[in-house]
Design a protein around this motif. Structure first.
Motif, PDB file in Angstrom:
ATOM      1  N   VAL A 186      -0.880 -11.505  -5.468  1.00 46.48           N
ATOM      2  CA  VAL A 186      -0.270 -12.818  -5.242  1.00 46.48           C
ATOM      3  C   VAL A 186       0.715 -13.182  -6.344  1.00 46.48           C
ATOM      4  O   VAL A 186       1.809 -13.697  -6.069  1.00 46.48           O
ATOM      5  N   ASP A 187       0.359 -12.921  -7.610  1.00 45.64           N
ATOM      6  CA  ASP A 187       1.157 -13.395  -8.738  1.00 45.64           C
ATOM      7  C   ASP A 187       2.197 -12.390  -9.228  1.00 45.64           C
ATOM      8  O   ASP A 187       3.146 -12.785  -9.922  1.00 45.64           O
ATOM      9  N   VAL A 188       2.025 -11.100  -8.883  1.00 49.26           N
ATOM     10  CA  VAL A 188       2.952 -10.085  -9.379  1.00 49.26           C
ATOM     11  C   VAL A 188       3.738  -9.443  -8.233  1.00 49.26           C
ATOM     12  O   VAL A 188       4.975  -9.414  -8.255  1.00 49.26           O
ATOM     13  N   VAL A 189       3.032  -8.946  -7.247  1.00 47.58           N
ATOM     14  CA  VAL A 189       3.695  -8.191  -6.173  1.00 47.58           C
ATOM     15  C   VAL A 189       4.562  -9.090  -5.310  1.00 47.58           C
ATOM     16  O   VAL A 189       5.752  -8.805  -5.086  1.00 47.58           O
ATOM     17  N   VAL A 190       3.988 -10.187  -4.820  1.00 47.45           N
ATOM     18  CA  VAL A 190       4.727 -11.052  -3.901  1.00 47.45           C
ATOM     19  C   VAL A 190       5.983 -11.650  -4.538  1.00 47.45           C
ATOM     20  O   VAL A 190       7.058 -11.612  -3.925  1.00 47.45           O
ATOM     21  N   PRO A 191       5.932 -12.210  -5.759  1.00 50.30           N
ATOM     22  CA  PRO A 191       7.170 -12.739  -6.345  1.00 50.30           C
ATOM     23  C   PRO A 191       8.242 -11.671  -6.538  1.00 50.30           C
ATOM     24  O   PRO A 191       9.433 -11.938  -6.316  1.00 50.30           O
ATOM     25  N   ASN A 192       7.852 -10.477  -6.965  1.00 50.91           N
ATOM     26  CA  ASN A 192       8.843  -9.419  -7.148  1.00 50.91           C
ATOM     27  C   ASN A 192       9.396  -8.898  -5.821  1.00 50.91           C
ATOM     28  O   ASN A 192      10.525  -8.397  -5.776  1.00 50.91           O
ATOM     29  N   ALA A 193       8.608  -9.007  -4.761  1.00 52.48           N
ATOM     30  CA  ALA A 193       9.048  -8.538  -3.445  1.00 52.48           C
ATOM     31  C   ALA A 193       9.763  -9.622  -2.641  1.00 52.48           C
ATOM     32  O   ALA A 193      10.186  -9.362  -1.511  1.00 52.48           O
ATOM     33  N   LEU A 214      10.080  -2.991  -3.461  1.00 54.43           N
ATOM     34  CA  LEU A 214       8.972  -2.541  -4.314  1.00 54.43           C
ATOM     35  C   LEU A 214       9.227  -1.151  -4.886  1.00 54.43           C
ATOM     36  O   LEU A 214       8.787  -0.854  -6.011  1.00 54.43           O
ATOM     37  N   ALA A 215       9.931  -0.308  -4.133  1.00 58.69           N
ATOM     38  CA  ALA A 215      10.232   1.039  -4.629  1.00 58.69           C
ATOM     39  C   ALA A 215      11.246   1.018  -5.763  1.00 58.69           C
ATOM     40  O   ALA A 215      11.328   1.986  -6.538  1.00 58.69           O
ATOM     41  N   ALA A 216      12.003  -0.074  -5.884  1.00 56.89           N
ATOM     42  CA  ALA A 216      13.042  -0.151  -6.917  1.00 56.89           C
ATOM     43  C   ALA A 216      12.528  -0.718  -8.236  1.00 56.89           C
ATOM     44  O   ALA A 216      13.275  -0.764  -9.211  1.00 56.89           O
ATOM     45  N   ILE A 217      11.266  -1.167  -8.281  1.00 56.92           N
ATOM     46  CA  ILE A 217      10.716  -1.712  -9.513  1.00 56.92           C
ATOM     47  C   ILE A 217       9.556  -0.841  -9.984  1.00 56.92           C
ATOM     48  O   ILE A 217       9.000  -0.053  -9.226  1.00 56.92           O
ATOM     49  N   ASP A 218       9.211  -0.996 -11.258  1.00 51.71           N
ATOM     50  CA  ASP A 218       8.088  -0.248 -11.833  1.00 51.71           C
ATOM     51  C   ASP A 218       6.803  -1.014 -11.514  1.00 51.71           C
ATOM     52  O   ASP A 218       6.246  -1.717 -12.371  1.00 51.71           O
ATOM     53  N   LEU A 219       6.356  -0.882 -10.295  1.00 55.33           N
ATOM     54  CA  LEU A 219       5.232  -1.671  -9.813  1.00 55.33           C
ATOM     55  C   LEU A 219       3.947  -1.359 -10.576  1.00 55.33           C
ATOM     56  O   LEU A 219       3.183  -2.258 -10.928  1.00 55.33           O
ATOM     57  N   VAL A 228       0.832  -1.207   0.000  1.00 57.45           N
ATOM     58  CA  VAL A 228       0.000   0.000   0.000  1.00 57.45           C
ATOM     59  C   VAL A 228       0.865   1.255   0.000  1.00 57.45           C
ATOM     60  O   VAL A 228       0.582   2.226  -0.727  1.00 57.45           O
ATOM     61  N   LEU A 229       1.918   1.247   0.790  1.00 59.80           N
ATOM     62  CA  LEU A 229       2.809   2.412   0.850  1.00 59.80           C
ATOM     63  C   LEU A 229       3.527   2.628  -0.485  1.00 59.80           C
ATOM     64  O   LEU A 229       3.693   3.766  -0.925  1.00 59.80           O
ATOM     65  N   ALA A 230       3.965   1.537  -1.111  1.00 58.26           N
ATOM     66  CA  ALA A 230       4.659   1.660  -2.392  1.00 58.26           C
ATOM     67  C   ALA A 230       3.705   2.055  -3.510  1.00 58.26           C
ATOM     68  O   ALA A 230       4.088   2.755  -4.451  1.00 58.26           O
TER      69      ALA A 230
END
Length: 263
Positions: free
Chosen positions: A177-184, A153-158, A85-87
């Motif tokens: 689940v499929d995008v945020v969590v794997p990248n984080a 999360l701040a280092a990627i183009d979320l 949420v913050l990112a």
């Protein structure tokens, strides 16, 4: 000549620092394995003190492991969505919320424990439950999970990643689940490493919140040094190292592996 000095002086300083840290640890471990510390190795080696530690403090060991794992689960459930949420919504309010979440880091553990005692100490049954200590551990370790995940999360183009997933029909829950969590995942593993080690080793806050029937590893260690033979206390230190070092190595390996996979 100057090149030799610049090459060997840092190495010598590093070796001296390692010796300064390792020699007391090695001495403490040997004290827990000798029959009589004051006679040294000449008195013989024994596992008697380690067995005595297990008989006296096995409940503390299992309680610390349970608290660390439960604290990890709680910080994952709270911290990862909070970091997302913050990112996802940068701005002034977000920065204020981030500082508010990090506030326990600026407060001494004793003061945080005193605040919890004043607020919840009179709740029947809660004061004498292990969940009371868990609340303190979660408050203390949550900022580390949030900051670790938030930095990744701040280092990627979320936003672009989420828009791409949304264009393929993924809903908010599926995107998380499929995008945020794997990248984080590198941040999640780094935060998990910090949370578990801090929870197992935390003393100040736990010392204020514990009861005679709820002693964690660090509280039991302090108790053993205050009331037992030096050999027993040293054996307790050895048990602590045997528990924490493999855990640290395993979690660091998992974190490094996740970072390699993400690259």
């Amino acid at each position: 000549m100057m090149r030799l000095i610049t090459r060997h002086v840092p190495l010598a300083v590093t070796l001296l620092a390692c010796a300064f840290l390792l020699i007391p640890i090695i001495q403490s471990i040997l004290a827990g394995l000798t029959v009589n510390y004051f006679r040294g190795l000449s008195s013989g080696l024994t596992l008697k003190w380690i067995i005595q530690v297990w008989e006296l403090y096995s409940d503390s060991i299992f309680l610390s492991i349970w608290l660390a794992l439960t604290c990890l689960a709680a910080t994952l459930v709270i911290g990862v969505p909070a970091a997302y949420v913050l990112a996802r919504n940068p701005g002034r309010i977000t920065r204020v919320l981030e500082e508010f979440i990090s506030l326990p880091l600026a407060i001494p553990g004793l003061a945080l424990a005193l605040a919890l005692l004043q607020l919840y100490g009179t709740v029947q049954g809660f004061r004498t439950s292990w969940t009371f200590i868990l609340v303190g551990h979660v408050l203390y370790t949550l900022p580390f999970m949030v900051r670790s995940v938030l930095s990744v999360l701040a280092a990627i183009d979320l936003r672009t990643l989420e828009e791409g997933a949304a264009s393929l029909g993924a809903g908010p829950a599926r995107r998380f689940v499929d995008v945020v969590v794997p990248n984080a995942m590198p941040g999640i593993l780094a935060g998990a490493l910090t949370v578990v080690t801090l929870s197992i080793g935390e003393f100040n806050l736990t010392w204020m919140l514990h009861t005679p029937y709820l002693k964690t590893l660090p509280v039991g260690l302090a108790d053993s040094y205050a009331s037992m033979r030096l050999e027993v206390a040293s054996a307790y230190t050895l048990v602590f190292f045997v528990m924490i070092v493999p855990l640290l190595m395993a979690m660091q390996w998992a974190s490094a592996r996740a970072q390699r996979i993400m690259q």
